[in-house]
Design an enzyme around this catalytic site. Sequence first.
Site, PDB file in Angstrom:
ATOM      1  N   PHE A 127       0.852  -1.193   0.000  1.00 47.55           N
ATOM      2  CA  PHE A 127       0.000   0.000   0.000  1.00 47.55           C
ATOM      3  C   PHE A 127       0.884   1.237   0.000  1.00 47.55           C
ATOM      4  CE2 PHE A 127      -2.311   3.508   1.933  1.00 47.55           C
ATOM      5  CZ  PHE A 127      -3.470   3.506   1.175  1.00 47.55           C
ATOM      6  N   ASP A 214       9.337   2.583   1.630  1.00 45.40           N
ATOM      7  CA  ASP A 214       8.168   3.333   2.099  1.00 45.40           C
ATOM      8  C   ASP A 214       8.038   3.129   3.605  1.00 45.40           C
ATOM      9  OD1 ASP A 214       5.742   4.376   2.771  1.00 45.40           O
ATOM     10  OD2 ASP A 214       4.618   3.467   1.119  1.00 45.40           O
ATOM     11  N   LYS A 244       2.840  10.075   8.072  1.00 44.67           N
ATOM     12  CA  LYS A 244       2.076   9.716   9.279  1.00 44.67           C
ATOM     13  C   LYS A 244       2.568  10.328  10.595  1.00 44.67           C
ATOM     14  CE  LYS A 244      -0.714   6.028   7.539  1.00 44.67           C
ATOM     15  NZ  LYS A 244      -0.347   5.308   6.323  1.00 44.67           N
TER      16      LYS A 244
HETATM   17  C1  LIG Z   1      -0.692   5.566   4.925  1.00 46.00           C
HETATM   18  C2  LIG Z   1       0.336   5.070   3.952  1.00 46.00           C
HETATM   19  C3  LIG Z   1       0.556   5.734   2.739  1.00 46.00           C
HETATM   20  C4  LIG Z   1      -0.277   6.896   2.265  1.00 46.00           C
HETATM   21  O1  LIG Z   1      -0.168   8.002   3.088  1.00 46.00           O
HETATM   22  P1  LIG Z   1      -1.297   9.179   2.977  1.00 46.00           P
HETATM   23  O2  LIG Z   1      -0.793  10.219   3.912  1.00 46.00           O
HETATM   24  O3  LIG Z   1      -2.595   8.578   3.373  1.00 46.00           O
HETATM   25  O4  LIG Z   1      -1.296   9.626   1.566  1.00 46.00           O
HETATM   26  C5  LIG Z   1       1.583   5.264   1.939  1.00 46.00           C
HETATM   27  N1  LIG Z   1       2.340   4.221   2.298  1.00 46.00           N
HETATM   28  C6  LIG Z   1       2.154   3.562   3.457  1.00 46.00           C
HETATM   29  C7  LIG Z   1       3.046   2.418   3.814  1.00 46.00           C
HETATM   30  C8  LIG Z   1       1.135   3.958   4.313  1.00 46.00           C
HETATM   31  O5  LIG Z   1       0.926   3.274   5.447  1.00 46.00           O
END
Ligand SMILES: *Cc1c(COP(=O)(O)O)cnc(C)c1O
Length: 393
Positions: A127, A214, A244
Amino acid sequence: MSHLFDTYVRMPVALVRGDGAWLYDDQNRRYLDALSGIAVCSLGHAHPRIAAALADQAGKLIHTANIVRIPEQERLAERLAEISGLDRAFIANSGAEAIECALKLARRHAHARGIEQPAVLVASDSFHGRTLAALSASGNSTIQAGFGPLVEGFVRVPFGDREAAAEAFEQHPNLVAALVEPIQGEGGVRVPPDGYLSALRDLCDRHDALLMLDEIQAGIGRTGRWFAFQHETGLLPDVITVAKALGNGVPIGACLAREHVAALLAPGSHGTTFGGNPLACRVALEVLAIMAEVNIPAQAERAGKRLLAGLRRALAGVEGVVDIRGRGLMVGVELSEAAGELKDAAMARGLILNITRGNVIRLLPPLIVDDAQIDLIVEIVADLVREKFAATV
Ligand SMILES: *Cc1c(COP(=O)(O)O)cnc(C)c1O
């Protein structure tokens, strides 16, 4: 009738205030937060120093746009470089924006290498966010459904499988980068085998590709290190995305890169109006300062061990529990069947948690939780799981 787009399944609760790991609804009912607004409020709610930094900065200067120097942004980039080992930062507003920046770096890297049709290696069940490029990179058909044509240029391999990654690099000479989560969050709290990230590092080195991690969910202390990749010794990625927990709830994201990679973007090639404004950067600096002072990564590691051990003890031998896993305070309990109803059941018991991939209870409490709060999470989760499987026999 609601005037909001109907894009979320929401629980019928309105939270109006918080205090550390506790949240209160509009009926003044109290909930223990085991989700942190999805790995965001790592320092808990209503932290007095965050509130003070916000108020102070709001009273001075909120926004200028990136037409001038922004000292808070420069200091934040320096601090992010210190804790990550990378050199430079582009400050954005969200995780998906940080991912966009990383993918644009990969495209620039490709074109610098003379590759006209580049691709990025991505993982199953990943994700990366909801913008078109980020959802195209994600291994999640639900978030892609109905949005075609997707952005092209991704090669997907099973997460955690280094042989599959090696084969993909052999088969696709146009691979210019690998983008993976060091621990998958939405994908079910999946920890890859030891050495997986270092194996990807090695593959990227041999194929002149960028290793892009990520860390949006796992980073900023959650897994017991500043970044989850730091559990593998000697590993340094080329690009890291964070967001986050960086702002403890104030929207901010960042794409970090090594010097020669950041140099792929020159003035005019990328930008944002809000990103890196004095307000968001001041708060992020305060978040990182507090975390360093009280050694939040170490606290997360210790509390995470207690949470995992407690869950394993309380759920030992319970039918329906497939796996209990995680690192630091990023923990998942995989069940043998769909468990969406457990988040409402938990709410009724005064605990906020989340179910991911349909059958994984995901626990992402604030990193400031104390032992009694950890034990309460264990107790309620164990009760819910036992009740669920007792009810089905
Ligand atoms: C939450 C998340 C995203 C997206 O972040 P947003 O601030 O919602 O755009 C991307 N990668 C990972 C691993 C995430 O947990």
